[in-house]
Enzyme design. Structure first.
Site, short mmCIF file in Angstrom:
data_model
loop_
_atom_site.label_atom_id
_atom_site.label_comp_id
_atom_site.label_asym_id
_atom_site.label_seq_id
_atom_site.Cartn_x
_atom_site.Cartn_y
_atom_site.Cartn_z
N ASP A 1 -5.54 2.99 4.52
CA ASP A 1 -5.44 2.17 3.31
C ASP A 1 -6.83 1.84 2.77
OD1 ASP A 1 -3.73 0.27 1.59
OD2 ASP A 1 -5.22 -1.08 2.44
N GLU B 1 -6.01 7.05 1.47
CA GLU B 1 -5.76 6.44 0.17
C GLU B 1 -7.13 6.21 -0.45
OE1 GLU B 1 -3.71 2.54 -1.94
OE2 GLU B 1 -5.05 2.32 -0.23
#
Length: 533
Positions: A197, A258
Protein backbone atom coordinates in the site's frame (compact mmCIF):
# COMPACT_ATOMS: atom_id res chain seq x y z
CA UNK A 1 -7.15 -11.56 -9.12
CA UNK A 2 -10.19 -10.76 -7.00
CA UNK A 3 -10.02 -8.10 -4.29
CA UNK A 4 -11.74 -9.02 -1.03
CA UNK A 5 -12.57 -6.17 1.34
CA UNK A 6 -13.17 -8.51 4.28
CA UNK A 7 -15.43 -6.27 6.35
CA UNK A 8 -17.92 -6.18 3.48
CA UNK A 9 -17.57 -9.59 1.83
CA UNK A 10 -19.48 -12.11 3.99
CA UNK A 11 -20.47 -12.23 7.65
CA UNK A 12 -19.78 -15.67 9.11
CA UNK A 13 -20.61 -15.06 12.78
CA UNK A 14 -23.74 -12.92 12.40
CA UNK A 15 -22.51 -9.64 13.91
CA UNK A 16 -23.02 -7.47 10.82
CA UNK A 17 -19.31 -7.34 9.99
CA UNK A 18 -17.63 -9.45 7.33
CA UNK A 19 -15.01 -11.89 8.59
CA UNK A 20 -12.71 -14.76 7.66
CA UNK A 21 -15.25 -17.54 8.39
CA UNK A 22 -17.56 -15.77 5.96
CA UNK A 23 -14.78 -15.60 3.37
CA UNK A 24 -14.01 -19.32 3.84
CA UNK A 25 -17.63 -20.20 3.16
CA UNK A 26 -17.57 -18.22 -0.11
CA UNK A 27 -14.26 -19.50 -1.48
CA UNK A 28 -16.08 -21.98 -3.78
CA UNK A 29 -18.00 -19.03 -5.26
CA UNK A 30 -14.71 -17.35 -6.15
CA UNK A 31 -13.33 -20.55 -7.65
CA UNK A 32 -16.50 -20.90 -9.73
CA UNK A 33 -16.18 -17.28 -10.84
CA UNK A 34 -12.92 -18.27 -12.49
CA UNK A 35 -10.33 -16.05 -10.80
CA UNK A 36 -6.81 -17.27 -10.12
CA UNK A 37 -6.35 -15.71 -6.72
CA UNK A 38 -7.40 -13.24 -4.05
CA UNK A 39 -6.03 -9.97 -2.78
CA UNK A 40 -7.31 -9.51 0.76
CA UNK A 41 -7.42 -5.94 2.10
CA UNK A 42 -5.87 -5.48 5.56
CA UNK A 43 -6.95 -8.11 8.08
CA UNK A 44 -4.61 -6.96 10.86
CA UNK A 45 -5.63 -5.61 14.28
CA UNK A 46 -6.59 -1.96 13.82
CA UNK A 47 -8.66 0.77 15.49
CA UNK A 48 -10.28 1.18 12.04
CA UNK A 49 -9.63 4.91 11.74
CA UNK A 50 -9.07 4.28 8.02
CA UNK A 51 -10.79 1.01 7.22
CA UNK A 52 -7.97 -1.15 8.54
CA UNK A 53 -5.18 0.80 6.84
CA UNK A 54 -4.10 1.94 10.32
CA UNK A 55 -2.40 -1.19 11.64
CA UNK A 56 -1.64 -1.75 15.33
CA UNK A 57 -0.08 -5.24 14.93
CA UNK A 58 1.40 -6.48 11.65
CA UNK A 59 1.58 -10.08 12.88
CA UNK A 60 -2.02 -10.62 13.94
CA UNK A 61 -5.64 -10.78 12.79
CA UNK A 62 -8.27 -8.25 13.82
CA UNK A 63 -10.72 -9.94 16.24
CA UNK A 64 -13.54 -8.62 14.05
CA UNK A 65 -12.26 -10.92 11.29
CA UNK A 66 -11.26 -13.91 13.39
CA UNK A 67 -7.98 -15.48 14.44
CA UNK A 68 -4.66 -16.52 12.97
CA UNK A 69 -6.10 -20.02 12.79
CA UNK A 70 -8.93 -18.65 10.62
CA UNK A 71 -6.35 -17.01 8.36
CA UNK A 72 -4.44 -20.28 8.11
CA UNK A 73 -7.68 -22.04 7.14
CA UNK A 74 -8.39 -19.45 4.41
CA UNK A 75 -4.91 -19.96 2.98
CA UNK A 76 -5.19 -23.75 3.15
CA UNK A 77 -8.68 -23.98 1.64
CA UNK A 78 -7.96 -21.38 -1.05
CA UNK A 79 -4.93 -23.37 -2.17
CA UNK A 80 -7.01 -26.56 -2.29
CA UNK A 81 -9.36 -24.76 -4.72
CA UNK A 82 -6.46 -23.58 -6.87
CA UNK A 83 -6.58 -20.00 -5.60
CA UNK A 84 -3.47 -18.02 -4.64
CA UNK A 85 -3.65 -15.39 -1.87
CA UNK A 86 -1.89 -12.06 -1.48
CA UNK A 87 -2.49 -9.81 1.51
CA UNK A 88 -2.28 -6.07 1.96
CA UNK A 89 0.81 -4.76 3.74
CA UNK A 90 0.56 -1.13 4.91
CA UNK A 91 4.21 -0.23 5.56
CA UNK A 92 4.26 3.56 5.18
CA UNK A 93 2.63 4.11 8.55
CA UNK A 94 1.26 2.43 11.65
CA UNK A 95 -1.78 3.12 13.76
CA UNK A 96 -1.34 5.71 16.47
CA UNK A 97 -2.26 2.82 18.78
CA UNK A 98 0.69 0.69 17.65
CA UNK A 99 3.02 -0.14 20.59
CA UNK A 100 5.84 1.65 18.79
CA UNK A 101 3.95 4.92 18.55
CA UNK A 102 2.66 4.72 22.10
CA UNK A 103 6.26 4.24 23.22
CA UNK A 104 7.33 7.21 21.11
CA UNK A 105 4.69 9.42 22.72
CA UNK A 106 5.86 8.34 26.17
CA UNK A 107 9.48 9.04 25.27
CA UNK A 108 11.47 12.25 24.80
CA UNK A 109 12.76 14.11 21.72
CA UNK A 110 15.79 12.40 20.23
CA UNK A 111 14.97 9.01 21.72
CA UNK A 112 15.25 5.74 19.76
CA UNK A 113 11.49 5.32 20.16
CA UNK A 114 10.77 8.60 18.39
CA UNK A 115 13.39 7.88 15.74
CA UNK A 116 11.14 5.19 14.25
CA UNK A 117 8.79 8.00 13.15
CA UNK A 118 9.15 11.59 11.97
CA UNK A 119 9.04 13.66 15.16
CA UNK A 120 10.28 17.20 14.59
CA UNK A 121 10.32 20.52 16.38
CA UNK A 122 7.90 23.08 15.03
CA UNK A 123 8.70 26.41 13.42
CA UNK A 124 7.99 29.81 14.93
CA UNK A 125 9.03 31.38 18.22
CA UNK A 126 7.54 28.60 20.33
CA UNK A 127 7.31 25.85 17.73
CA UNK A 128 3.67 26.64 17.06
CA UNK A 129 3.96 26.13 13.28
CA UNK A 130 4.37 22.72 11.56
CA UNK A 131 7.92 21.75 10.56
CA UNK A 132 7.11 22.20 6.86
CA UNK A 133 4.18 22.82 4.50
CA UNK A 134 3.29 19.20 3.68
CA UNK A 135 -0.38 18.33 3.51
CA UNK A 136 -2.35 15.16 4.19
CA UNK A 137 -3.99 13.08 1.48
CA UNK A 138 -7.18 13.31 3.55
CA UNK A 139 -7.11 17.09 3.89
CA UNK A 140 -5.39 19.52 6.25
CA UNK A 141 -1.76 19.59 7.31
CA UNK A 142 0.38 16.46 7.39
CA UNK A 143 1.60 17.29 10.89
CA UNK A 144 0.01 16.97 14.32
CA UNK A 145 1.49 18.40 17.50
CA UNK A 146 1.74 16.23 20.61
CA UNK A 147 1.29 17.23 24.21
CA UNK A 148 4.16 16.42 26.53
CA UNK A 149 3.76 14.68 29.87
CA UNK A 150 3.74 18.02 31.72
CA UNK A 151 0.85 19.24 29.55
CA UNK A 152 2.92 21.62 27.44
CA UNK A 153 2.90 21.55 23.61
CA UNK A 154 5.62 19.29 22.28
CA UNK A 155 7.00 18.13 18.96
CA UNK A 156 5.07 17.47 15.76
CA UNK A 157 4.75 14.08 14.02
CA UNK A 158 4.24 13.41 10.31
CA UNK A 159 1.19 11.68 8.83
CA UNK A 160 0.72 11.81 5.06
CA UNK A 161 -2.71 10.31 5.64
CA UNK A 162 -4.89 10.61 8.78
CA UNK A 163 -3.45 11.79 12.14
CA UNK A 164 -4.17 8.25 13.37
CA UNK A 165 -1.62 6.99 10.80
CA UNK A 166 1.85 8.29 11.76
CA UNK A 167 4.47 7.75 9.04
CA UNK A 168 7.38 5.43 9.75
CA UNK A 169 10.93 6.57 9.02
CA UNK A 170 12.21 3.92 6.64
CA UNK A 171 15.80 5.12 6.98
CA UNK A 172 15.69 3.70 10.52
CA UNK A 173 17.35 0.29 10.86
CA UNK A 174 14.95 -0.86 13.58
CA UNK A 175 12.03 -0.32 11.19
CA UNK A 176 13.78 -2.16 8.37
CA UNK A 177 14.75 -5.10 10.58
CA UNK A 178 11.29 -5.50 12.08
CA UNK A 179 9.54 -5.54 8.71
CA UNK A 180 11.99 -8.16 7.46
CA UNK A 181 10.47 -10.39 10.12
CA UNK A 182 6.91 -9.31 9.22
CA UNK A 183 7.51 -10.52 5.66
CA UNK A 184 8.92 -13.84 6.89
CA UNK A 185 6.02 -14.28 9.34
CA UNK A 186 3.44 -14.21 6.55
CA UNK A 187 5.51 -16.02 3.93
CA UNK A 188 6.11 -18.80 6.46
CA UNK A 189 2.34 -19.10 6.98
CA UNK A 190 1.82 -19.66 3.27
CA UNK A 191 0.84 -16.24 1.95
CA UNK A 192 1.70 -16.11 -1.76
CA UNK A 193 2.46 -12.42 -1.93
CA UNK A 194 2.05 -8.92 -0.61
CA UNK A 195 0.32 -5.89 -2.05
CA UNK A 196 2.32 -2.85 -0.91
CA UNK A 197 0.00 0.00 0.00
CA UNK A 198 1.11 3.57 -0.82
CA UNK A 199 4.52 2.29 -1.95
CA UNK A 200 5.84 5.69 -3.20
CA UNK A 201 5.23 7.30 0.21
CA UNK A 202 7.81 5.23 2.05
CA UNK A 203 10.84 7.48 1.45
CA UNK A 204 11.10 11.20 2.08
CA UNK A 205 13.79 13.62 1.01
CA UNK A 206 16.40 14.25 3.65
CA UNK A 207 15.76 17.38 5.73
CA UNK A 208 12.07 17.22 4.75
CA UNK A 209 12.03 20.34 2.52
CA UNK A 210 8.84 22.23 1.71
CA UNK A 211 6.76 20.92 -1.18
CA UNK A 212 5.72 22.98 -4.19
CA UNK A 213 2.01 22.33 -4.58
CA UNK A 214 1.65 24.87 -7.36
CA UNK A 215 -0.86 26.92 -5.40
CA UNK A 216 -3.39 24.07 -5.29
CA UNK A 217 -3.61 22.54 -1.83
CA UNK A 218 -4.56 19.07 -2.95
CA UNK A 219 -2.57 15.87 -2.57
CA UNK A 220 -1.96 15.49 -6.32
CA UNK A 221 1.17 13.35 -6.30
CA UNK A 222 0.35 11.97 -9.73
CA UNK A 223 0.67 15.44 -11.25
CA UNK A 224 4.12 16.57 -10.22
CA UNK A 225 7.67 15.29 -10.13
CA UNK A 226 10.47 15.92 -7.67
CA UNK A 227 8.08 15.49 -4.77
CA UNK A 228 9.81 15.54 -1.36
CA UNK A 229 7.32 13.11 0.19
CA UNK A 230 6.37 10.84 -2.72
CA UNK A 231 8.26 8.67 -5.21
CA UNK A 232 11.68 9.55 -3.78
CA UNK A 233 14.36 7.37 -5.36
CA UNK A 234 15.62 5.87 -2.09
CA UNK A 235 12.33 3.96 -1.78
CA UNK A 236 13.72 1.40 -4.20
CA UNK A 237 16.41 0.32 -1.71
CA UNK A 238 13.62 -0.98 0.55
CA UNK A 239 12.02 -3.03 -2.21
CA UNK A 240 15.33 -4.55 -3.27
CA UNK A 241 15.81 -5.69 0.32
CA UNK A 242 12.34 -7.24 0.37
CA UNK A 243 12.75 -8.96 -2.98
CA UNK A 244 15.90 -10.61 -1.67
CA UNK A 245 13.89 -12.03 1.23
CA UNK A 246 11.17 -13.33 -1.10
CA UNK A 247 13.78 -15.03 -3.28
CA UNK A 248 14.85 -17.23 -0.33
CA UNK A 249 11.49 -19.06 -0.45
CA UNK A 250 10.66 -21.99 -2.69
CA UNK A 251 7.96 -21.35 -5.30
CA UNK A 252 6.50 -17.93 -6.00
CA UNK A 253 6.31 -15.08 -3.50
CA UNK A 254 5.19 -11.94 -5.31
CA UNK A 255 4.97 -8.22 -4.61
CA UNK A 256 2.32 -5.94 -6.10
CA UNK A 257 2.92 -2.21 -5.82
CA UNK A 258 0.24 0.39 -5.29
CA UNK A 259 2.27 3.14 -6.91
CA UNK A 260 0.49 6.26 -8.12
CA UNK A 261 3.32 8.11 -9.84
CA UNK A 262 3.65 10.74 -12.51
CA UNK A 263 4.42 8.59 -15.57
CA UNK A 264 4.70 5.02 -16.87
CA UNK A 265 8.47 5.52 -16.87
CA UNK A 266 8.46 6.29 -13.14
CA UNK A 267 6.22 3.28 -12.53
CA UNK A 268 8.64 1.04 -14.40
CA UNK A 269 11.29 1.84 -11.78
CA UNK A 270 9.26 -0.14 -9.25
CA UNK A 271 9.27 -3.14 -11.57
CA UNK A 272 12.95 -3.65 -12.12
CA UNK A 273 14.07 -7.30 -11.89
CA UNK A 274 15.11 -7.00 -8.24
CA UNK A 275 12.06 -5.05 -6.97
CA UNK A 276 8.29 -5.46 -7.31
CA UNK A 277 6.80 -8.06 -9.67
CA UNK A 278 3.75 -6.08 -10.83
CA UNK A 279 2.02 -2.77 -10.14
CA UNK A 280 -1.51 -1.46 -10.40
CA UNK A 281 -2.20 0.56 -13.52
CA UNK A 282 -3.77 3.74 -12.16
CA UNK A 283 -3.75 5.78 -15.38
CA UNK A 284 -5.93 3.07 -16.93
CA UNK A 285 -8.24 2.96 -13.93
CA UNK A 286 -8.67 6.70 -13.69
CA UNK A 287 -9.09 7.59 -17.36
CA UNK A 288 -12.39 8.48 -19.03
CA UNK A 289 -14.60 6.16 -21.08
CA UNK A 290 -13.16 7.50 -24.33
CA UNK A 291 -11.37 5.57 -27.03
CA UNK A 292 -8.47 7.98 -27.57
CA UNK A 293 -7.31 8.26 -23.95
CA UNK A 294 -7.80 4.53 -23.38
CA UNK A 295 -5.66 3.61 -26.38
CA UNK A 296 -3.02 6.10 -25.32
CA UNK A 297 -2.69 4.67 -21.82
CA UNK A 298 -2.66 1.09 -23.16
CA UNK A 299 0.16 1.98 -25.56
CA UNK A 300 2.11 3.91 -22.91
CA UNK A 301 1.78 1.04 -20.45
CA UNK A 302 2.83 -1.70 -22.85
CA UNK A 303 5.73 0.30 -24.29
CA UNK A 304 7.13 1.18 -20.86
CA UNK A 305 6.78 -2.34 -19.43
CA UNK A 306 8.02 -4.29 -22.46
CA UNK A 307 11.73 -3.36 -22.12
CA UNK A 308 11.83 -4.68 -18.55
CA UNK A 309 9.87 -7.83 -19.35
CA UNK A 310 7.08 -7.18 -16.83
CA UNK A 311 3.41 -7.91 -17.51
CA UNK A 312 0.94 -5.07 -17.34
CA UNK A 313 -1.77 -5.08 -14.69
CA UNK A 314 -5.21 -3.67 -15.44
CA UNK A 315 -7.88 -2.58 -12.99
CA UNK A 316 -11.18 -0.70 -13.23
CA UNK A 317 -11.91 -0.04 -9.57
CA UNK A 318 -11.09 -0.87 -5.94
CA UNK A 319 -12.13 -0.11 -2.37
CA UNK A 320 -10.83 3.46 -2.97
CA UNK A 321 -12.71 4.23 -6.17
CA UNK A 322 -16.16 5.04 -7.54
CA UNK A 323 -17.82 1.86 -8.78
CA UNK A 324 -17.80 1.68 -12.62
CA UNK A 325 -21.58 1.33 -12.98
CA UNK A 326 -22.04 4.71 -11.31
CA UNK A 327 -18.98 6.37 -12.78
CA UNK A 328 -19.67 5.39 -16.39
CA UNK A 329 -23.26 6.57 -16.10
CA UNK A 330 -22.16 10.11 -15.29
CA UNK A 331 -21.15 12.89 -17.63
CA UNK A 332 -17.72 12.82 -15.99
CA UNK A 333 -16.41 9.31 -16.59
CA UNK A 334 -12.86 9.89 -15.35
CA UNK A 335 -11.89 9.13 -11.77
CA UNK A 336 -8.76 11.14 -11.05
CA UNK A 337 -10.21 12.02 -7.64
CA UNK A 338 -12.96 10.48 -5.55
CA UNK A 339 -14.84 13.78 -5.97
CA UNK A 340 -14.89 13.55 -9.80
CA UNK A 341 -18.48 13.63 -10.97
CA UNK A 342 -19.82 14.27 -7.48
CA UNK A 343 -23.32 15.71 -7.69
CA UNK A 344 -23.93 14.42 -11.21
CA UNK A 345 -26.94 12.15 -11.63
CA UNK A 346 -25.83 8.75 -12.90
CA UNK A 347 -27.75 6.90 -15.60
CA UNK A 348 -27.27 3.43 -14.11
CA UNK A 349 -28.59 1.65 -17.20
CA UNK A 350 -25.97 3.41 -19.33
CA UNK A 351 -23.35 2.86 -16.64
CA UNK A 352 -24.11 -0.86 -16.51
CA UNK A 353 -23.88 -1.14 -20.28
CA UNK A 354 -20.51 0.61 -20.29
CA UNK A 355 -19.24 -1.35 -17.30
CA UNK A 356 -19.97 -4.60 -19.16
CA UNK A 357 -18.06 -3.34 -22.18
CA UNK A 358 -15.20 -2.05 -20.01
CA UNK A 359 -14.85 -5.40 -18.25
CA UNK A 360 -14.52 -7.28 -21.52
CA UNK A 361 -12.04 -4.72 -22.86
CA UNK A 362 -9.90 -5.00 -19.74
CA UNK A 363 -9.97 -8.80 -19.70
CA UNK A 364 -8.84 -8.89 -23.35
CA UNK A 365 -5.65 -6.92 -22.66
CA UNK A 366 -2.31 -8.71 -22.17
CA UNK A 367 -1.25 -9.13 -18.56
CA UNK A 368 -3.02 -9.45 -15.23
CA UNK A 369 -6.40 -8.05 -14.22
CA UNK A 370 -8.00 -7.26 -10.87
CA UNK A 371 -11.72 -7.44 -10.08
CA UNK A 372 -13.03 -5.69 -6.98
CA UNK A 373 -15.72 -7.52 -5.03
CA UNK A 374 -19.19 -6.71 -6.36
CA UNK A 375 -17.84 -5.54 -9.71
CA UNK A 376 -18.92 -8.92 -11.11
CA UNK A 377 -22.45 -8.20 -9.84
CA UNK A 378 -22.68 -4.76 -11.43
CA UNK A 379 -23.15 -3.01 -8.09
CA UNK A 380 -23.45 0.78 -8.23
CA UNK A 381 -21.95 3.14 -5.71
CA UNK A 382 -24.24 3.89 -2.76
CA UNK A 383 -24.09 7.68 -2.83
CA UNK A 384 -26.94 8.38 -0.42
CA UNK A 385 -25.56 6.79 2.74
CA UNK A 386 -26.66 8.77 5.81
CA UNK A 387 -23.97 11.04 7.23
CA UNK A 388 -24.11 9.28 10.58
CA UNK A 389 -22.90 5.95 9.14
CA UNK A 390 -19.97 7.34 7.15
CA UNK A 391 -16.57 6.33 8.52
CA UNK A 392 -14.07 7.42 5.86
CA UNK A 393 -11.55 9.95 7.22
CA UNK A 394 -11.97 11.85 3.94
CA UNK A 395 -15.52 12.71 5.01
CA UNK A 396 -14.53 13.54 8.56
CA UNK A 397 -11.44 15.65 7.75
CA UNK A 398 -13.13 17.59 4.93
CA UNK A 399 -16.05 18.57 7.18
CA UNK A 400 -18.35 16.62 4.88
CA UNK A 401 -17.19 18.33 1.67
CA UNK A 402 -15.95 14.97 0.33
CA UNK A 403 -18.30 12.03 0.82
CA UNK A 404 -15.36 9.66 0.79
CA UNK A 405 -15.16 6.00 -0.16
CA UNK A 406 -17.79 4.30 2.00
CA UNK A 407 -20.18 4.19 -0.96
CA UNK A 408 -18.06 1.55 -2.71
CA UNK A 409 -17.61 -0.50 0.48
CA UNK A 410 -21.23 -1.42 1.22
CA UNK A 411 -21.54 -5.15 2.07
CA UNK A 412 -22.23 -7.55 -0.80
CA UNK A 413 -25.75 -8.86 -1.53
CA UNK A 414 -25.77 -12.65 -1.72
CA UNK A 415 -29.42 -13.72 -1.61
CA UNK A 416 -32.98 -12.82 -0.62
CA UNK A 417 -35.35 -9.97 -1.35
CA UNK A 418 -34.38 -7.49 1.38
CA UNK A 419 -31.33 -6.40 3.38
CA UNK A 420 -29.10 -7.87 4.66
CA UNK A 421 -29.37 -9.96 1.45
CA UNK A 422 -27.62 -12.98 2.93
CA UNK A 423 -24.53 -10.99 3.92
CA UNK A 424 -25.60 -11.46 7.54
CA UNK A 425 -28.41 -13.55 9.02
CA UNK A 426 -31.90 -12.08 8.66
CA UNK A 427 -32.57 -9.46 11.30
CA UNK A 428 -28.91 -8.37 11.56
CA UNK A 429 -28.03 -4.89 10.32
CA UNK A 430 -24.75 -4.73 8.35
CA UNK A 431 -22.15 -2.13 9.30
CA UNK A 432 -23.13 -0.08 6.23
CA UNK A 433 -26.74 -0.19 5.00
CA UNK A 434 -27.55 -1.84 1.66
CA UNK A 435 -30.13 -0.28 -0.67
CA UNK A 436 -33.35 -2.22 -1.20
CA UNK A 437 -32.82 -1.89 -4.97
CA UNK A 438 -30.01 -4.46 -4.75
CA UNK A 439 -32.60 -7.26 -4.61
CA UNK A 440 -32.13 -7.68 -8.36
CA UNK A 441 -28.33 -7.73 -8.10
CA UNK A 442 -27.77 -10.52 -5.58
CA UNK A 443 -25.70 -13.53 -6.51
CA UNK A 444 -28.85 -15.63 -6.14
CA UNK A 445 -30.84 -13.40 -8.52
CA UNK A 446 -28.10 -13.47 -11.16
CA UNK A 447 -27.19 -17.16 -10.92
CA UNK A 448 -29.84 -18.36 -13.35
CA UNK A 449 -29.81 -15.38 -15.71
CA UNK A 450 -27.52 -15.88 -18.74
CA UNK A 451 -27.72 -12.13 -19.49
CA UNK A 452 -26.57 -11.05 -16.02
CA UNK A 453 -23.32 -9.29 -15.18
CA UNK A 454 -22.27 -12.33 -13.15
CA UNK A 455 -22.80 -14.63 -16.14
CA UNK A 456 -20.75 -12.25 -18.33
CA UNK A 457 -17.82 -12.25 -15.90
CA UNK A 458 -17.90 -16.02 -15.53
CA UNK A 459 -17.89 -16.59 -19.27
CA UNK A 460 -15.25 -13.94 -19.95
CA UNK A 461 -12.95 -15.39 -17.29
CA UNK A 462 -13.56 -18.91 -18.59
CA UNK A 463 -12.65 -17.89 -22.14
CA UNK A 464 -9.68 -15.88 -20.94
CA UNK A 465 -8.31 -18.94 -19.20
CA UNK A 466 -9.19 -21.49 -21.89
CA UNK A 467 -8.30 -19.64 -25.13
CA UNK A 468 -5.21 -21.35 -26.49
CA UNK A 469 -2.31 -19.02 -27.21
CA UNK A 470 -3.81 -15.99 -25.46
CA UNK A 471 -1.26 -15.71 -22.66
CA UNK A 472 1.72 -15.65 -25.00
CA UNK A 473 0.18 -13.26 -27.51
CA UNK A 474 0.91 -9.56 -27.67
CA UNK A 475 -1.39 -6.79 -28.83
CA UNK A 476 -1.62 -5.40 -32.37
CA UNK A 477 -4.00 -2.58 -33.28
CA UNK A 478 -6.12 -2.68 -36.42
CA UNK A 479 -7.32 0.34 -38.33
CA UNK A 480 -10.73 1.29 -36.98
CA UNK A 481 -13.33 4.07 -37.15
CA UNK A 482 -13.06 6.94 -34.69
CA UNK A 483 -14.24 5.89 -31.26
CA UNK A 484 -13.56 2.18 -31.85
CA UNK A 485 -10.75 0.12 -30.31
CA UNK A 486 -9.94 -2.92 -32.45
CA UNK A 487 -6.98 -5.14 -31.70
CA UNK A 488 -5.65 -8.67 -32.17
CA UNK A 489 -4.13 -10.83 -29.46
CA UNK A 490 -2.03 -12.82 -31.89
CA UNK A 491 -4.26 -15.34 -33.61
CA UNK A 492 -6.00 -16.26 -30.36
CA UNK A 493 -8.54 -13.46 -30.06
CA UNK A 494 -9.72 -10.24 -31.64
CA UNK A 495 -11.38 -7.59 -29.47
CA UNK A 496 -13.58 -4.79 -30.78
CA UNK A 497 -14.82 -2.14 -28.32
CA UNK A 498 -17.26 0.43 -29.67
CA UNK A 499 -17.06 3.70 -27.73
CA UNK A 500 -18.48 5.75 -30.59
CA UNK A 501 -21.96 7.19 -30.75
CA UNK A 502 -23.38 4.72 -33.26
CA UNK A 503 -23.31 1.04 -34.26
CA UNK A 504 -20.34 -0.33 -36.20
CA UNK A 505 -20.01 -3.36 -38.47
CA UNK A 506 -18.52 -6.49 -36.95
CA UNK A 507 -15.83 -8.21 -39.02
CA UNK A 508 -16.65 -11.54 -40.62
CA UNK A 509 -15.42 -13.45 -37.62
CA UNK A 510 -17.15 -15.75 -35.17
CA UNK A 511 -18.42 -13.81 -32.14
CA UNK A 512 -17.48 -15.84 -29.06
CA UNK A 513 -18.76 -13.29 -26.52
CA UNK A 514 -20.31 -9.83 -26.58
CA UNK A 515 -21.14 -7.52 -23.73
CA UNK A 516 -24.64 -6.99 -25.19
CA UNK A 517 -26.30 -8.72 -28.16
CA UNK A 518 -25.44 -7.55 -31.65
CA UNK A 519 -28.18 -5.78 -33.59
CA UNK A 520 -28.50 -6.77 -37.21
CA UNK A 521 -24.86 -7.81 -37.36
CA UNK A 522 -23.74 -4.48 -35.92
CA UNK A 523 -21.97 -3.85 -32.63
CA UNK A 524 -24.03 -1.25 -30.72
CA UNK A 525 -22.47 1.75 -28.97
CA UNK A 526 -20.84 1.12 -25.59
CA UNK A 527 -20.33 -2.56 -26.34
CA UNK A 528 -17.39 -4.94 -26.68
CA UNK A 529 -17.15 -8.19 -28.67
CA UNK A 530 -14.57 -10.95 -28.66
CA UNK A 531 -14.04 -12.58 -32.05
CA UNK A 532 -12.33 -15.66 -33.43
CA UNK A 533 -11.56 -16.44 -37.09
Amino acid sequence: MYQVYPRSFADGNGDGEGDLPGLRAKLPYLADLGVDGLWISPWFPSPMADGGYDVSDFRGIHPMFGTLEDADAVLREARALGLRVIIDLVPNHTSDQHPWFLAALASVPGSPERARYFFRDGQGESGEQPPNNWISAFGGPAWTRVTDADGSPGQWYLHLFAPEQPDLDWSNEAVLDDFDEVLRFWFDRGVDGLRIDAAPAMSKKAALPDADYGGVLQFRTVDWDDNPHWDVDTVHDIFRRWRAIAETYDGDRVFVAEAVVSSPERLAHYLRPDEMHTAFNFPYLKGPWEAGPLREVIDDTLSSFAPIGVPSTWVLTSHDEIRPVTRYGRTTTSSHFISDGAGEVSDLALGTRRARAAAMLMLALPGGAYVYQGEELGLPNVDDLPDEVLQDPMFLRSAGEMRGRDGCRVPLPWSGQAPPFGFSPDGVTPWLPQPASWRDLTVEAQEGDPSSMLALYREALRLRRATEGLYAAGLAWRDSPEGVLDFDRGEALRCVANLSGGPVPVPAYRVVLSSIPLEGGLLPPDATAWLRP
